[in-house]
Design an enzyme around this catalytic site. Structure first.
Site, PDB file in Angstrom:
ATOM      1  N   ARG A 279       0.836  -1.207   0.000  1.00 22.20           N
ATOM      2  CA  ARG A 279       0.000   0.000   0.000  1.00 22.20           C
ATOM      3  C   ARG A 279       0.871   1.257   0.000  1.00 22.20           C
ATOM      4  O   ARG A 279       0.560   2.246  -0.670  1.00 22.20           O
ATOM      5  CB  ARG A 279      -0.931   0.009   1.203  1.00 22.20           C
ATOM      6  CG  ARG A 279      -1.760   1.290   1.307  1.00 22.20           C
ATOM      7  CD  ARG A 279      -2.688   1.243   2.501  1.00 22.20           C
ATOM      8  NE  ARG A 279      -3.365   2.508   2.686  1.00 22.20           N
ATOM      9  CZ  ARG A 279      -2.961   3.482   3.492  1.00 22.20           C
ATOM     10  NH1 ARG A 279      -1.852   3.326   4.208  1.00 22.20           N
ATOM     11  NH2 ARG A 279      -3.645   4.606   3.611  1.00 22.20           N
TER      12      ARG A 279
ATOM     13  N   ASP B   3     -20.805   3.602   9.165  1.00 20.83           N
ATOM     14  CA  ASP B   3     -21.336   4.476  10.208  1.00 20.83           C
ATOM     15  C   ASP B   3     -21.616   5.844   9.596  1.00 20.83           C
ATOM     16  O   ASP B   3     -20.714   6.476   9.047  1.00 20.83           O
ATOM     17  CB  ASP B   3     -20.316   4.597  11.346  1.00 20.83           C
ATOM     18  CG  ASP B   3     -20.801   5.492  12.468  1.00 20.83           C
ATOM     19  OD1 ASP B   3     -22.015   5.507  12.740  1.00 20.83           O
ATOM     20  OD2 ASP B   3     -19.965   6.197  13.064  1.00 20.83           O
TER      21      ASP B   3
ATOM     22  N   SER C 138     -17.205  -5.621   7.690  1.00 19.40           N
ATOM     23  CA  SER C 138     -17.319  -4.449   8.560  1.00 19.40           C
ATOM     24  C   SER C 138     -15.933  -4.111   9.085  1.00 19.40           C
ATOM     25  O   SER C 138     -15.269  -4.952   9.688  1.00 19.40           O
ATOM     26  CB  SER C 138     -18.274  -4.743   9.727  1.00 19.40           C
ATOM     27  OG  SER C 138     -18.305  -3.664  10.629  1.00 19.40           O
ATOM     28  N   ASN C 139     -15.511  -2.876   8.848  1.00 17.72           N
ATOM     29  CA  ASN C 139     -14.175  -2.455   9.276  1.00 17.72           C
ATOM     30  C   ASN C 139     -14.273  -1.741  10.624  1.00 17.72           C
ATOM     31  O   ASN C 139     -14.274  -0.515  10.701  1.00 17.72           O
ATOM     32  CB  ASN C 139     -13.550  -1.538   8.224  1.00 17.72           C
ATOM     33  CG  ASN C 139     -12.116  -1.169   8.556  1.00 17.72           C
ATOM     34  OD1 ASN C 139     -11.496  -1.772   9.426  1.00 17.72           O
ATOM     35  ND2 ASN C 139     -11.598  -0.171   7.871  1.00 17.72           N
TER      36      ASN C 139
ATOM     37  N   GLY D 158     -10.515  -5.849  12.471  1.00 21.02           N
ATOM     38  CA  GLY D 158     -10.033  -4.949  13.505  1.00 21.02           C
ATOM     39  C   GLY D 158      -8.946  -4.017  12.993  1.00 21.02           C
ATOM     40  O   GLY D 158      -8.541  -4.066  11.831  1.00 21.02           O
TER      41      GLY D 158
ATOM     42  N   ILE E  21      -5.195  -2.291  12.609  1.00 26.15           N
ATOM     43  CA  ILE E  21      -3.836  -2.803  12.450  1.00 26.15           C
ATOM     44  C   ILE E  21      -3.022  -2.397  13.679  1.00 26.15           C
ATOM     45  O   ILE E  21      -2.945  -1.220  14.031  1.00 26.15           O
ATOM     46  CB  ILE E  21      -3.184  -2.249  11.168  1.00 26.15           C
ATOM     47  CG1 ILE E  21      -3.947  -2.734   9.928  1.00 26.15           C
ATOM     48  CG2 ILE E  21      -1.718  -2.659  11.084  1.00 26.15           C
ATOM     49  CD1 ILE E  21      -3.388  -2.207   8.622  1.00 26.15           C
TER      50      ILE E  21
ATOM     51  N   HIS F 297     -25.190 -20.959  10.695  1.00 19.99           N
ATOM     52  CA  HIS F 297     -24.818 -22.354  10.949  1.00 19.99           C
ATOM     53  C   HIS F 297     -25.855 -23.340  10.443  1.00 19.99           C
ATOM     54  O   HIS F 297     -25.624 -24.558  10.474  1.00 19.99           O
ATOM     55  CB  HIS F 297     -24.596 -22.574  12.445  1.00 19.99           C
ATOM     56  CG  HIS F 297     -23.510 -23.563  12.754  1.00 19.99           C
ATOM     57  ND1 HIS F 297     -22.840 -24.260  11.781  1.00 19.99           N
ATOM     58  CD2 HIS F 297     -22.971 -23.974  13.938  1.00 19.99           C
ATOM     59  CE1 HIS F 297     -21.951 -25.059  12.335  1.00 19.99           C
ATOM     60  NE2 HIS F 297     -22.001 -24.898  13.642  1.00 19.99           N
TER      61      HIS F 297
ATOM     62  N   ASP G 143     -21.036 -24.757   7.475  1.00 21.24           N
ATOM     63  CA  ASP G 143     -20.363 -25.488   8.560  1.00 21.24           C
ATOM     64  C   ASP G 143     -19.058 -24.782   8.918  1.00 21.24           C
ATOM     65  O   ASP G 143     -18.522 -23.969   8.160  1.00 21.24           O
ATOM     66  CB  ASP G 143     -20.097 -26.945   8.157  1.00 21.24           C
ATOM     67  CG  ASP G 143     -19.259 -27.045   6.893  1.00 21.24           C
ATOM     68  OD1 ASP G 143     -18.039 -26.797   6.953  1.00 21.24           O
ATOM     69  OD2 ASP G 143     -19.838 -27.359   5.828  1.00 21.24           O
TER      70      ASP G 143
END
Length: 450
Positions: free
Chosen positions: A259, A317, A367-368, A392, A394, A420, A424
């Site tokens: 990046r 958000d 979702s970040n 999550g 970094i 579920h 599986d």
């Protein structure tokens, strides 16, 4: 002789007064501009912003207001030329389909169904006479060879020294609209929020000022509206799904380096390159190997539909609450193209103007949570999809290398949840491992881009 003069002057005064009152009583008809059906069974909307105020002059296709349903934001445009005389709703007020939004004092002919109620019409008997007089004016002007245009448009033309005969009209019967004059001048559309004809300009934002804050003295009831209203329905349905969770962590040292190398290259192409486009593209490549996760269930839970397109949702958000738009056809997009779509959706989310087409058709969700600061999470599946992942932040953490030396590594945590009933644990784990491989070896990911 004196008496005759007095009587003569009196008669002139009487005639003048009669003429004065007759002229004062003549005014243009007022119509009610009602909220039309905007589809999808929507019965009421929330007024988010007014682009006009009482006394403003508006033309056809001018923006009147922005409304928010529980599905999308919609901009309402005017059907009339005239002057705004009344706003029926306050900001954040609820408007129902078929009810009046504004009263407009119109110029020209008006459809009969747009007239106010009988009580309003009977209280102003002079309006009918004024309507018949004004409705003939455009026809007379047209027959005389003059250009059809409203007084507001003529005023703009005069202020900018434009001959209306040189402007090509795009309105009905060749009527010259405000947009036609502005296009002729090579300018952007006018700013109607203040009711003026000045062209919109960009100003420097005011410097922040110090504020004093005071604690609330009483409870405040906040109505549930907009995106939150839709999420209540969706999350209620999500509670019926038995969630299976799976967590892992990924070393993204190679991704951080890549990046960094591409950031300036992306900037030259006006692309804001975050880590999220890489996460989304890696998920799309992994979904090619595990199509059962890029899927939805039908209403009766009789079938799992493996979706052909990877329309990956991005939990976002916004000031109006959580909203989950999706990026269409991620399997066909490059990382830069995905980054551009993320930027577009985020800008629309800030304005609470995400369209319905961006909210439907999702097949898989990410979702970040790291953008706010979390590490692990327990994401909730977005039905009728069957899987979701939460990424999550970094973190720079100590880890062992292959020689058992302690090194500093860039690490993220991921939390997966799957339905579920149809997915599986082994499938979810294998998918996560493939996604992890692409992020730890981004060169392999880039090698498969089409």
């Amino acid at each position: 002789m004196m008496a005759a003069r007095v009587l003569g002057n009196t008669s002139k005064i009487i005639k003048f007064n009669r003429h004065f009152h007759t002229a004062k009583a003549s005014f243009l008809p007022i119509v009610q501009f009602k909220l039309s059906d905007i589809g999808e069974g929507i019965a009421e909307v929330q007024v988010k912003e007014w682009y006009v105020k009482e006394g403003d002059t508006i033309s056809q296709f001018d923006k009147v207001c922005e409304v928010q349903s529980d599905k999308a934001a919609v901009t309402i445009s005017s059907r009339y030329d005239g002057v705004v005389r009344k706003l029926y709703h306050d900001i954040d007020g609820m408007a129902r389909v078929g009810q009046a939004l504004i009263d407009v004092e119109v110029e020209g002919n008006v459809q009969e169904e747009d007239q106010p109620s009988k009580e309003t019409a009977s209280s102003k008997p002079e309006a009918a006479q004024a309507k018949s007089t004004d409705s003939k004016a455009p026809e007379a002007a047209h027959s005389d060879g003059k250009v059809l245009a409203t007084p507001a448009v003529r005023r703009i033309a005069i202020e900018n020294k434009v001959k209306l005969s040189d402007v090509r009209g795009s309105g009905k019967d060749g009527r010259v609209l405000k947009e036609d004059v502005l296009k002729f001048l090579g300018q952007v559309p006018a700013d109607h929020s203040s009711g003026t004809t000045n062209v919109r300009t960009t100003h420097q934002p005011p410097l922040p000022t110090s504020k004093s804050y005071q604690a609330l003295k009483e409870d405040v009831a906040v109505p549930i509206r907009g995106y939150t209203r839709a999420m209540i329905k969706t999350m209620t349905e999500a509670l019926k799904i038995p969630h299976f969770g799976y967590n892992d962590e990924i070393n993204v040292d190679a991704l951080v380096k890549l990046r960094g190398e591409l950031k300036e290259f992306a900037k030259e192409r006006h692309v804001k390159l975050s880590y999220m486009p890489f996460f989304i593209k890696a998920a799309s490549l992994a979904l090619l190997e595990f199509p059962g996760l890029n899927a939805t269930t039908d209403d009766k839970l009789e079938n799992v539909i493996h979706k052909a397109s990877h329309n990956i949702c991005l939990a976002m958000d916004t000031p109006g609450g959580l909203v989950v738009p999706n990026i269409k056809n991620c399997e066909q997009r490059s990382i830069f193209e995905i980054a551009q779509e993320i930027t577009r959706l985020m800008e629309a989310g800030k304005r609470q103007q995400i369209g319905r087409e961006d909210l439907v058709g999702g097949t898989f969700t990410l979702s970040n949570i790291g953008a706010i600061g979390g590490t692990y999470a327990s994401p909730v599946i977005f039905p009728p999809q069957v899987a979701i992942g939460a990424i999550g932040k970094i973190e720079r953490l100590p880890r062992f290398d292959r020689h058992d030396n302690v090194i500093a590594a860039n690490v993220i945590k991921v939390s997966w949840c799957a339905d579920h009933r149809v997915v599986d644990g082994a499938t979810m784990a294998r998918f996560s491992n493939r996604w992890k491989f692409y992020l730890e070896h981004p060169s392999a990911m880039l090698a498969q881009l089409k």
